[in-house]
Design a protein around this motif. Structure first.
Motif, PDB file in Angstrom:
ATOM      1  N   ALA A 397       1.007  -1.178   0.047  1.00  0.00           N
ATOM      2  CA  ALA A 397      -0.048  -0.069   0.008  1.00  0.00           C
ATOM      3  C   ALA A 397       0.797   1.399  -0.079  1.00  0.00           C
ATOM      4  CB  ALA A 397      -0.975   0.030   1.247  1.00  0.00           C
ATOM      5  N   THR A 398       2.020   1.342   0.613  1.00  0.00           N
ATOM      6  CA  THR A 398       2.953   2.169   0.547  1.00  0.00           C
ATOM      7  C   THR A 398       3.540   2.598  -0.810  1.00  0.00           C
ATOM      8  OG1 THR A 398       3.601   1.737   2.762  1.00  0.00           O
ATOM      9  CG2 THR A 398       5.146   3.326   1.634  1.00  0.00           C
ATOM     10  N   HIS A 399       3.742   1.556  -1.257  1.00  0.00           N
ATOM     11  CA  HIS A 399       4.229   1.790  -2.814  1.00  0.00           C
ATOM     12  C   HIS A 399       3.028   2.359  -3.712  1.00  0.00           C
ATOM     13  CE1 HIS A 399       5.198  -0.605  -6.996  1.00  0.00           C
ATOM     14  NE2 HIS A 399       5.604   0.511  -6.988  1.00  0.00           N
ATOM     15  N   ALA A 400       1.591   1.909  -3.385  1.00  0.00           N
ATOM     16  CA  ALA A 400       0.749   2.600  -4.222  1.00  0.00           C
ATOM     17  C   ALA A 400       0.438   3.867  -3.899  1.00  0.00           C
ATOM     18  CB  ALA A 400      -0.584   1.586  -3.804  1.00  0.00           C
ATOM     19  N   ALA A 401       0.619   4.298  -2.563  1.00  0.00           N
ATOM     20  CA  ALA A 401       0.360   5.558  -2.242  1.00  0.00           C
ATOM     21  C   ALA A 401       1.594   6.609  -2.985  1.00  0.00           C
ATOM     22  CB  ALA A 401       0.822   5.814  -0.704  1.00  0.00           C
ATOM     23  N   GLY A 402       2.876   5.977  -3.087  1.00  0.00           N
ATOM     24  CA  GLY A 402       3.896   6.911  -3.964  1.00  0.00           C
ATOM     25  C   GLY A 402       3.611   6.814  -5.477  1.00  0.00           C
ATOM     26  N   LEU A 403       3.038   5.853  -5.989  1.00  0.00           N
ATOM     27  CA  LEU A 403       2.462   6.152  -7.273  1.00  0.00           C
ATOM     28  C   LEU A 403       1.356   6.940  -7.561  1.00  0.00           C
ATOM     29  CD1 LEU A 403       2.579   2.090  -8.415  1.00  0.00           C
ATOM     30  CD2 LEU A 403       4.045   4.110  -9.082  1.00  0.00           C
ATOM     31  N   PHE A 404       0.238   6.986  -6.318  1.00  0.00           N
ATOM     32  CA  PHE A 404      -0.699   7.996  -6.380  1.00  0.00           C
ATOM     33  C   PHE A 404      -0.157   9.425  -6.431  1.00  0.00           C
ATOM     34  CE2 PHE A 404      -3.715  10.610  -4.074  1.00  0.00           C
ATOM     35  CZ  PHE A 404      -4.768  10.206  -4.844  1.00  0.00           C
TER      36      PHE A 404
END
Length: 501
Positions: A397-404
Motif C-alpha cells: 500500500a505504501t508503494h501504491a501511495a507513492g504512485l498515487f
C-alpha cells in the motif's frame, strides 16, 4: 495584426500570430496569451461585450445585496425549486434539452451528462431546498477577542461576484446559484452543448424566482454565448472576486491561468479519476462491492485506477475482474488497461478478446484488454457506457501511495484493508483531499455533506488554502473585522483624551 507577428509574454517568452488568427482578427477584438502554454486566444469584440456586460450586471447586483434580507434569499431558493417542479415549466426545459441532446449526438458529442432525467430534476430541487433551509452565514461572528475597553469581532461577509464556467451538465446550473446564500452574485457560462437547456431554465425557472423574491436584477447571470471566447473574456475580467472552472482538465487549466493572470483567485475542478488500493489484509467481499459500486456511471469520482498488492494478486485480481464484469452488465461491457506485472493474472481468453466499446461517436470494436505503462496511471478514462479502468500490481500500500502521489491528479483514493493501522498510515501517506475505505462515489458535496457543490478540487496544483476540497455556496466568503469600543481614552501611546475645546 500580421502572420508571424511576435507577441512577448511572461517577460522572456514569445508566441507568434498564425495566418488564421491574423485573418480573423478585427478592430475592437482582444488577444489573450495563456501564460502556461503560450496559446494565443482570440476574443472577438462581441464575445467580450457579452461577458463584460454580464459581469457588470452582477457587480451592480452585488452592490445592492446588502439591502436584501436573508429571508428574501430563502424565498428565492424556494421559488426556484418550485418552478422546477412545475410540470408546465419543466416541459419547456425538457423540450429544450431534447433539442440539445439531438444536436450533440449529431455532432458525435457525449450526452451522458447532458440529458436531463427525473433523478436529475429531483437532485436539482433537493439541492435548492438544501440552500433554502441552510443557516444564513452573512454577519456570523466567527471569533470575538475581548480587550479592556474594546473588542474585535471576525465576521463572515460576502466575497463578491463569482464567475463560474462548467461543462454541459444542466444540474450544475442550479448548484451555481448556491453562492447567493452567502450574499454573493454569480455569472456563469455553461458548455455549448447545454446552452439551449440553460436558456430554458433561466426563462422558465431562474429569472421568475429572482423577481418573485425581490433579488436585484443581475444576481445570477447566464453568459448567453456558445463561444469559448466568452468564457475567456469573463475570466479575464478583473470584476470577478473568484473564478471557478469545472470540466475537462486542459480547458480548466487554461481558464485558471487566464484568471490568475488577471489577478483573480481561482478554484479549479478539472481532472478527476478515483484510485482504489487493495492491501494484504483486504476482505474480498468488501473489495468486490467497493469496485462494483464505484463504476455505476462516469463522473470525476468514478473508479479509474485499481492497485492490488502482489501478495494477494492471485486471489484478488479475479475478484476485481468479476466486479468489472458485473459493472459492465449494468452498463455496456468493459475495457481494462493492465500494467505488465498484472498481465499474468489476466486469463488468456480475456487478453485476446475483442468487443464493442461504446464511445461518444457510437459503438466501436476494440480489444477488451490493452497494456498500460506506469506513466499512464494518472490518465482519466472518459467513458460513455462502457466502464474503463486501469489495473496495476504493487508491492505494498505504501508503494501504491507513492504512485498515487506521483501520477494521479491527487483527488480521490480508497484503501481496502482490514487493518486500522494500515488505514492510519495510508491516510498520512497519500496527498489527497478525499480518502475513503470503500466505494469512491461518495465524493460529492450533496451526497456526503448535504451541500450542493460548485465543484470538487483536486490537489494537482497544490493543497488548498484555508478550505476543504468541496466548494459549496457557503464556502465562498471573506472575513471582515469589526471593533466595538467602549473606552474613549484608548490610545496606543497611553495619552489621555484632552479636554474638548
Amino acid at each position: 495584426m500580421t502572420p508571424g507577428q511576435a507577441i512577448v509574454y511572461g517577460g522572456d517568452r514569445v508566441a507568434h500570430v498564425s495566418p488564421e488568427l491574423a485573418a480573423a482578427f478585427r478592430a475592437g477584438d482582444r488577444l489573450l496569451v495563456a501564460p502556461d502554454t503560450g496559446t494565443l486566444l482570440h476574443i472577438p469584440a462581441r464575445e467580450h461585450q457579452i461577458a463584460s456586460e454580464a459581469v457588470a450586471r452582477a457587480r451592480a447586483a452585488f452592490g445592492r445585496m446588502g439591502e436584501v434580507s436573508d429571508a428574501a434569499i430563502t424565498a428565492f431558493f424556494d421559488a426556484f425549486a418550485a418552478n422546477l417542479e412545475d410540470e408546465a415549466r419543466w416541459a419547456e426545459i425538457a423540450a429544450a434539452n431534447a433539442a440539445d441532446v439531438e444536436s450533440a449526438r449529431a455532432r458525435g458529442r457525449s450526452t451522458t451528462r447532458l440529458q436531463v432525467s427525473d433523478a436529475m430534476r429531483r437532485d436539482m430541487v433537493s439541492g435548492l431546498r438544501a440552500w433554502r433551509d441552510a443557516e444564513a452565514s452573512r454577519g456570523r461572528v466567527l471569533e470575538r477577542v475581548e480587550h479592556p475597553g474594546w473588542s474585535v469581532e471576525q465576521v463572515m461577509a460576502p466575497l463578491g461576484v463569482v464567475g463560474f464556467v462548467f461543462e454541459g451538465r444542466p444540474n450544475v446550473f442550479a448548484d451555481a446559484t448556491g453562492v447567493l446564500r452567502a450574499g454573493n452574485t454569480v455569472v456563469f457560462r455553461i458548455g455549448s452543448d447545454a446552452l439551449g437547456t440553460a436558456r430554458a431554465i433561466v426563462k422558465a425557472a431562474l429569472d421568475p424566482a429572482l423577481a418573485a423574491a425581490g433579488l436585484p436584477e443581475g444576481s445570477a447571470v447566464l453568459i448567453d454565448s456558445a463561444a469559448h471566447a466568452a468564457g475567456w473574456a469573463m475570466f479575464a475580467d478583473s470584476g470577478l472576486a473568484l473564478a471557478v472552472a469545472r470540466g475537462s482538465g486542459p480547458a480548466v487549466s487554461q481558464l485558471g491561468s487566464i484568471a490568475r493572470q488577471a489577478g483573480t483567485p481561482v478554484s479549479l475542478h478539472g481532472t478527476g479519476g478515483a484510485w482504489m488500493v487493495v492491501d494484504e489484509t483486504a476482505d474480498a467481499d468488501r473489495f468486490f462491492a467497493a469496485a462494483y459500486h464505484s463504476l455505476d456511471r462516469k463522473v470525476c469520482n468514478t473508479l479509474n485506477t485499481c492497485c492490488i498488492v502482489a501478495s494477494r494478486a492471485g486471489e484478488l485480481v479475479p475478484v476485481f475482474l468479476a466486479a468489472l464484469q458485473r459493472a459492465g452488465e449494468r452498463r455496456k461491457g468493459f475495457k481494462l488497461h493492465v500494467g505488465d506485472t498484472a498481465l499474468p493474472y489476466i486469463p488468456e481468453t480475456l487478453r485476446s478478446a475483442h468487443g464493442p466499446i461504446v464511445r461518444a461517436e457510437g459503438p466501436v470494436e476494440e480489444p477488451l484488454v490493452e497494456p498500460l505503462s506506469p506513466d499512464q496511471l494518472g490518465h482519466e478514462w472518459e467513458w460513455e457506457e462502457t466502464p474503463e479502468v486501469s489495473l496495476y500490481i504493487v508491492d505494498s500500500a505504501t508503494h501504491a501511495a507513492g504512485l498515487f502521489n506521483a501520477y494521479s491528479p491527487r483527488f480521490t483514493v480508497s484503501l481496502i484493508a482490514a487493518d486500522p493501522e494500515a488505514h492510519a498510515r495510508f491516510f498520512e501517506a497519500v496527498d489527497a483531499p478525499f480518502v475513503g475505505d470503500g466505494f469512491t462515489r461518495w465524493v460529492d458535496g450533496q451526497y456526503a455533506l448535504n451541500k450542493p457543490e460548485l465543484g470538487l478540487s483536486n490537489w494537482e496544483n497544490g493543497r488548498l488554502f484555508a478550505r476543504g476540497g468541496v466548494l459549496a455556496g457557503d464556502g465562498v466568503f471573506t472575513v471582515r473585522a469589526r471593533v466595538r469600543q467602549t473606552d474613549l481614552d484608548l490610545d496606543r501611546a497611553g495619552a489621555p483624551t484632552p479636554a474638548r475645546p
